[in-house]
Motif scaffolding. Structure first.
Motif, PDB file in Angstrom:
ATOM      1  N   ASN A 150       0.811  -1.218   0.000  1.00 60.73           N
ATOM      2  CA  ASN A 150       0.000   0.000   0.000  1.00 60.73           C
ATOM      3  C   ASN A 150       0.850   1.276   0.000  1.00 60.73           C
ATOM      4  N   PHE A 151       1.998   1.248   0.694  1.00 66.71           N
ATOM      5  CA  PHE A 151       2.876   2.413   0.744  1.00 66.71           C
ATOM      6  C   PHE A 151       3.155   2.968  -0.654  1.00 66.71           C
ATOM      7  N   TRP A 152       3.474   2.086  -1.607  1.00 68.89           N
ATOM      8  CA  TRP A 152       3.799   2.527  -2.974  1.00 68.89           C
ATOM      9  C   TRP A 152       2.569   3.032  -3.714  1.00 68.89           C
ATOM     10  N   MET A 153       1.405   2.521  -3.342  1.00 68.14           N
ATOM     11  CA  MET A 153       0.161   3.032  -3.953  1.00 68.14           C
ATOM     12  C   MET A 153      -0.069   4.476  -3.532  1.00 68.14           C
ATOM     13  N   ALA A 177      -5.310  -4.856  -2.464  1.00 64.44           N
ATOM     14  CA  ALA A 177      -6.144  -5.054  -3.659  1.00 64.44           C
ATOM     15  C   ALA A 177      -7.298  -4.055  -3.672  1.00 64.44           C
ATOM     16  N   ARG A 178      -7.879  -3.846  -2.486  1.00 65.29           N
ATOM     17  CA  ARG A 178      -8.990  -2.895  -2.391  1.00 65.29           C
ATOM     18  C   ARG A 178      -8.519  -1.478  -2.665  1.00 65.29           C
ATOM     19  N   GLU A 179      -7.350  -1.128  -2.127  1.00 62.59           N
ATOM     20  CA  GLU A 179      -6.833   0.230  -2.314  1.00 62.59           C
ATOM     21  C   GLU A 179      -6.491   0.501  -3.777  1.00 62.59           C
ATOM     22  N   LEU A 180      -5.885  -0.490  -4.412  1.00 61.26           N
ATOM     23  CA  LEU A 180      -5.452  -0.306  -5.797  1.00 61.26           C
ATOM     24  C   LEU A 180      -6.641  -0.218  -6.754  1.00 61.26           C
ATOM     25  N   SER A 181      -7.701  -0.944  -6.450  1.00 57.95           N
ATOM     26  CA  SER A 181      -8.836  -1.040  -7.384  1.00 57.95           C
ATOM     27  C   SER A 181      -9.993  -0.131  -7.008  1.00 57.95           C
ATOM     28  N   ALA A 189     -12.288  -6.433  -7.394  1.00 57.52           N
ATOM     29  CA  ALA A 189     -10.954  -5.841  -7.315  1.00 57.52           C
ATOM     30  C   ALA A 189     -10.006  -6.570  -8.272  1.00 57.52           C
ATOM     31  N   ALA A 190     -10.030  -7.901  -8.230  1.00 60.36           N
ATOM     32  CA  ALA A 190      -9.134  -8.676  -9.084  1.00 60.36           C
ATOM     33  C   ALA A 190      -9.433  -8.401 -10.554  1.00 60.36           C
ATOM     34  N   ARG A 191     -10.729  -8.355 -10.866  1.00 62.78           N
ATOM     35  CA  ARG A 191     -11.109  -8.127 -12.263  1.00 62.78           C
ATOM     36  C   ARG A 191     -10.581  -6.765 -12.752  1.00 62.78           C
TER      37      ARG A 191
ATOM     38  N   MET B  88     -20.414  -1.988   6.216  1.00 61.73           N
ATOM     39  CA  MET B  88     -19.872  -2.136   4.864  1.00 61.73           C
ATOM     40  C   MET B  88     -19.170  -3.478   4.654  1.00 61.73           C
ATOM     41  N   ASP B  89     -18.493  -3.978   5.681  1.00 59.93           N
ATOM     42  CA  ASP B  89     -17.734  -5.222   5.484  1.00 59.93           C
ATOM     43  C   ASP B  89     -18.646  -6.447   5.514  1.00 59.93           C
ATOM     44  N   MET B  90     -19.900  -6.267   5.881  1.00 59.93           N
ATOM     45  CA  MET B  90     -20.909  -7.332   5.893  1.00 59.93           C
ATOM     46  C   MET B  90     -20.583  -8.437   6.902  1.00 59.93           C
ATOM     47  N   ASN B  91     -19.514  -8.265   7.663  1.00 57.91           N
ATOM     48  CA  ASN B  91     -19.206  -9.259   8.692  1.00 57.91           C
ATOM     49  C   ASN B  91     -19.725  -8.824  10.058  1.00 57.91           C
ATOM     50  N   THR B  92     -20.015  -7.531  10.192  1.00 53.28           N
ATOM     51  CA  THR B  92     -20.483  -7.037  11.479  1.00 53.28           C
ATOM     52  C   THR B  92     -21.847  -6.384  11.267  1.00 53.28           C
TER      53      THR B  92
END
Lengths: 307, 307
Positions: A150-153, A177-181, A189-191, B88-92
């Protein structure tokens, strides 16, 4: 087959709820080399250390088939140092101290003898450094794998985007993955990340396992349920080393073989967390690895019968 | 084979980041019955509803092979109602409102025709109610499965401990396993809970899958990575229904078959979360279920080759 490993070789000082380490050997490329050298050689290491980095540590890696021609030793400077403290859940940690030292001015150099390498793994480092290695290679390796964080993002997103265009496999954790997408769902996110360059996305979820995405396919590898996670430092790099080591050993970059590679990576990571730093990786034998791979098979295999 | 399902049949009102439901049909025994009835019949339902519970809902369950002789209808009272809001995370989630209504004075009654049932699943309810059902059975079923929650650990721990001594399989989520065992490691938690009665412990980890422990064996089933988790309400009960339904269909209570049962449970739960309440469970066909089971096989199966 030949594998280039790029990344830090460094010192860490680690606190966990179970104890506190001295200043011990760490660094992404160190963990990757310790892990991958169980499966393939030569490993061609590209890194930088200071005069304080123990010669015995370099010798022992050489004995394991790691070619250190690409490791710059800056005698009058100090090695990168990181110190951190894990919380009770072992999934979150606070950085207590970072001393960039030699890493602050690192300009990677690819020796001639490293040209023609079959595989390349770029451990977590500044995207500019990662890009420089790719650009120095006259021929593109069969598979280029990138780790980042994440630091580099946050500080070098444009450079990171340039590197992403040149790699085949991206390794990130779930929050990265969430931060990048900018997508919460890991599937979405992957897609999205697959449109940014890499054809394969591996999302590491720590104790919750790892997901591999490619086109519309998805594969899941669990983490081994352990009685204790003693020290998670380096687990992601060890995972990456096992993944890449298996691919280099089998010379097979199909999706099917990547599944197995992810299980191998998960098995290696499960050793890493059992002791501080690289300690457990120094002890294990091929028999231990085989035994653990069988445990993974036991852990997830089931007989299916349709309704 | 015959399966007794005990639990609430109720109304829910649900808010998620994706939307808000009206007052819809819910309750642990409702979800279990919808899920299990894909695999086995008769299902013998033990529950209580108020005069406000729609007759059509009871009729449609009867059509699916659910015997409602054990469902008390208290005409002048209201059904149990729960309202909650997911983060938002749907876990809580936060509970917005709970109206016990008929559940406050529920005394379960096991009809004579339900004696001799092969399997029993006790959905989340007060341990005293769960115990009462066990005690009313003249012959012990082949397998008794118990679901519970942290609330009962806090307000009725002694009763819960008594029930635990009489069941074979305990279903809990990760935080409940930790609370019950006072162990953070799920491996240690499961081992400790196995000394409290149940020989099998299933620890549900929501989007991170589920673990099955028995003696020194452990099995892991992932959750299907979904683009959207629309509404997690009832996913745990749907999982339990799929698990129990598979066991009842195959009449096989071996550890090996429980592995498959957990995959079936995970597959059913993956449908549940796709729409509000029981909506998706009402739509799916046997073909959909088979297709999803194949997806689970794709998701985790790998070829192993030792090093």
């Amino acid at each position: 087959m030949s594998l280039i490993v790029v990344g830090s070789m460094a010192f860490d000082a680690i606190e966990t709820p179970f104890g506190k380490s001295d200043k011990i050997i760490g660094g992404a490329a160190t963990y990757i080399a310790w892990s991958a050298s169980n499966f393939t050689k030569p490993i061609r290491q590209i890194s930088v250390v200071g005069g304080d980095f123990p010669k015995e540590e370099l010798d022992i890696l050489e004995e394991r088939g790691v070619d250190l021609e690409g490791v710059q030793i800056k005698k009058d400077e100090k090695s990168f140092f990181w110190s951190g403290k894990y919380h009770m859940d072992m999934n979150t940690r606070d950085t207590l101290e970072t001393q960039l030292n030699v890493l602050g001015t690192f300009e990677p150099f690819v020796p001639d003898s490293f040209q023609d390498s079959d595989f390349l793994i770029l451990g977590n480092l500044s995207p500019a450094v990662q890009l420089s290695v790719i650009d120095q290679l006259k021929e593109r390796p069969k598979l280029v794998v990138l780790d980042t964080m994440n630091f580099w993002m946050e500080v070098a997103l444009e450079d990171l985007k340039k590197v992403l265009l040149k790699v085949d496999v991206l390794l990130v954790n779930d929050s990265e993955a969430r931060e990048l997408s900018h997508e919460f769902s890991l599937v979405k996110a992957a897609r999205k990340i697959m449109t940014m360059g890499p054809k394969y996305i591996i999302i590491k979820k720590g104790e919750h396992g790892a997901l591999l995405f490619h086109e519309d396919n998805v594969f899941f590898a669990p983490a081994l349920p352990l009685e204790e996670v003693f020290d998670p430092t380096g687990a992601g790099d060890t995972f990456a080393g096992g993944f890449m080591g298996h691919i280099a050993r089998t010379k097979d970059i199909s999706f099917e073989n990547m599944k197995t590679a992810i299980i191998v990576g998960s098995a290696m990571a499960s050793f890493c967390v059992e002791k501080f730093g690289t300690q457990r990786l120094r002890e294990i034998t091929k028999e231990d690895i085989d035994k653990r791979l069988m445990q993974f098979q036991e852990l997830v295999n089931f007989e299916i019968e349709l309704v």
